[in-house]
Each structure stands twice: as C-alpha cells, then as structure tokens.
Design a protein around this motif. Sequence first.
Motif, PDB file in Angstrom:
ATOM      1  N   HIS A  73       0.861  -1.187   0.000  1.00  0.00           N
ATOM      2  CA  HIS A  73       0.000   0.000   0.000  1.00  0.00           C
ATOM      3  C   HIS A  73       0.900   1.240   0.000  1.00  0.00           C
ATOM      4  O   HIS A  73       1.744   1.392   0.881  1.00  0.00           O
ATOM      5  N   HIS A 114      -4.246   5.522  -3.169  1.00  0.00           N
ATOM      6  CA  HIS A 114      -5.412   6.399  -3.086  1.00  0.00           C
ATOM      7  C   HIS A 114      -5.311   7.373  -4.253  1.00  0.00           C
ATOM      8  O   HIS A 114      -4.261   7.996  -4.430  1.00  0.00           O
ATOM      9  N   GLU A 149      -7.676   2.864  -5.237  1.00  0.00           N
ATOM     10  CA  GLU A 149      -8.638   2.448  -4.225  1.00  0.00           C
ATOM     11  C   GLU A 149      -9.950   3.223  -4.340  1.00  0.00           C
ATOM     12  O   GLU A 149      -9.959   4.433  -4.579  1.00  0.00           O
ATOM     13  N   HIS A 218     -10.366  -4.732  -0.009  1.00  0.00           N
ATOM     14  CA  HIS A 218     -10.185  -4.442   1.409  1.00  0.00           C
ATOM     15  C   HIS A 218     -11.523  -4.765   2.050  1.00  0.00           C
ATOM     16  O   HIS A 218     -12.524  -4.087   1.791  1.00  0.00           O
ATOM     17  N   GLU A 263      -8.531  -4.626   7.120  1.00  0.00           N
ATOM     18  CA  GLU A 263      -7.899  -3.436   7.721  1.00  0.00           C
ATOM     19  C   GLU A 263      -8.735  -3.020   8.925  1.00  0.00           C
ATOM     20  O   GLU A 263      -9.214  -1.886   9.008  1.00  0.00           O
TER      21      GLU A 263
END
Length: 306
Positions: A73, A114, A149, A218, A263
């Motif tokens: 990530h 992101h 994401e 996720h 997460e």
Amino acid sequence: MNQPKIKIGSHVSMSGKDMFLNSAKEAASYGSDVFMAYTGAPQNSKRKPLEELKIEEGRAYMRAHGLSEVIIHAPYLINLANTVKEDTFRSSVEFLTSEISRSEALHSKVLVLHPGAHVGAGEEAGIAQVVEGLNQVLRPDLKLTVALETMAGKGSELGRNFEQLARIIGGVRYPEKLKVCFDTCHVHDSGYDLIHHPEEVFGAFERIVGRDMIAVFHMNDSKNICGAAKDRHENYGFGQIGFEALQRIMYHPDYLDIPKILESPWVKDGHNEKKSYAPYKQEICSIRENRFDPEMVEKLRAGNGE
Ligand code: FE
Ligand code: FE
Ligand code: ZN
C-alpha cells in the motif's frame, strides 16, 4: 465447514530490524494466505534501503508458511491530484516512482494507491492531474499494476464513485497498468448499497470500470451508515455492513481468486489504554468457519484473545 477456498489476510506492519521478514511472520501468525504492508510509516516518506528490508528471508518464510502473495500500500501522503501545491505533486510523483521499484523488489504484483484529493480545485482539475501524474510513472514494462482504491468520499477525495475511477483509468496512456482496490467500507460509505443490493453494485462496477478490474479487496466493515462519507472501519461483522453482507462478498463466486485484505481496528485492552490487540486471527477464523462470534471484541478487550 466446506467453505470454498479464499485468499484472506490482513494489513501487517513492516518494521524493526527484520522488516519484510517481520511482516511475513505476523501474517502467518494470523493464519493468513496473503497480506498487505506499507514499506515504512504510511504518513512519511522515510524509507530504508532495499538491502535492509530482509526480502529474501521474508520470501523464504512466505514459501514455508503458505503465504502466496504480498500487496503493498503506497503511503497516504502521496497526492497526485494536487494542482494547488506544485511541490506536493512533484514529490508525490517522485515518491510513487520509488515506491513502485520497492514493490517490484518485494515481488508484489499490486500496489494500492489512493487516487488523491483535489483540495478545492474541483473534480475536473483533480482528475486531470491524477492522469498526468500516473502518466509520469506508469511504464509498459512494469511487472505490477497500480490499484486505485475506491474511496469513502470524505473531504475532496477522488475515487468516491466508479465513474471517477473509470475516467482516470480511461485517461492514462497505459490503462493496462491500472486496476482497482475495492474497499467495502469505503464503497458503502460513499453510498453504494452493499447490504441489500450487492449484485447491482458489482453490476455497476463492471459496466462502468470493467470486468476483471478488481485486483484486491479491502474487506472492512464500517462504523457509519451507507452514504455517510466518513471512512471509519469497524471490526469484521461488528459494523453497519454486518457479517452476512461481508461474507456474501468474501465468498462471491466471481471473485474467489482475488486477495481479500482486512484493515480492521485493533481492539484496546479494557484495563490498559496503551495496550491493544490485533483482531485478525479471530476474524480470519470466523470468516473461514463462516461463524460470527458476537463476543469476539469483548473477549479481546478482556485480554482473552490468545
Ligand atoms: Fe487505503
Ligand atoms: Fe482500504
Ligand atoms: Zn479506510
């Protein structure tokens, strides 16, 4: 319990002197098949040189413990959508470039990113800037894909709907190097009804973004209601989405092969504020057995997790 085979794991840390080896050990301790890590603190860009990451040791540990894949990530300080501060954009491009080489050195096939926040400049300008930034880093010879994401839509976050993701992917020179990281908490928070109409949501995703465009999930529950645009994760099954709706996605026949990453928030000890426990071992167990334990969080809080 004859549940279909899934690829499940969690976010783990990469730190200490054993770095990547530590990550693999943490993942194995939860009974994971896959895992996700940041290459250092997610809030800053200080990174150790590759030689200090213990990559080969970590890979050997992965093989010995049935860990098939690692996902990286990118840190959230990267903001390719920033048109306001030239510096932020430039350092984001630079850092993403180095993060891609680190991820490749770790043999990661997926780097989660992101999309960015337009910080007031508006959606159009933000998306154009993300496209520009991605065009500076994506090359046809990359061995990994960058997974944009899905975002909850707080503040000026881009990626709050499937259309925005599609526009970014459609705008870049090498769209085959882009995929999506589907975060269930974020998609729910941004207003898609994963509880009552998951097939419509996935139908819309495939129509707008494309089939086979999800590189990783996720699998997070949410503290807030659908459309709240908040982005606060809850322990698996304990939030507004709930165990059943999450399990339907977890075991969706079309996505069985896609890695699923938890997460979830760590659970604070009931007596000692400074102590907290990772919930992942218990969550992965309840996912595999398809059995929700309404007391899981309480047990962890009481220190009875182990
Ligand atoms: Fe994320
Ligand atoms: Fe996420
Ligand atoms: Zn989140």
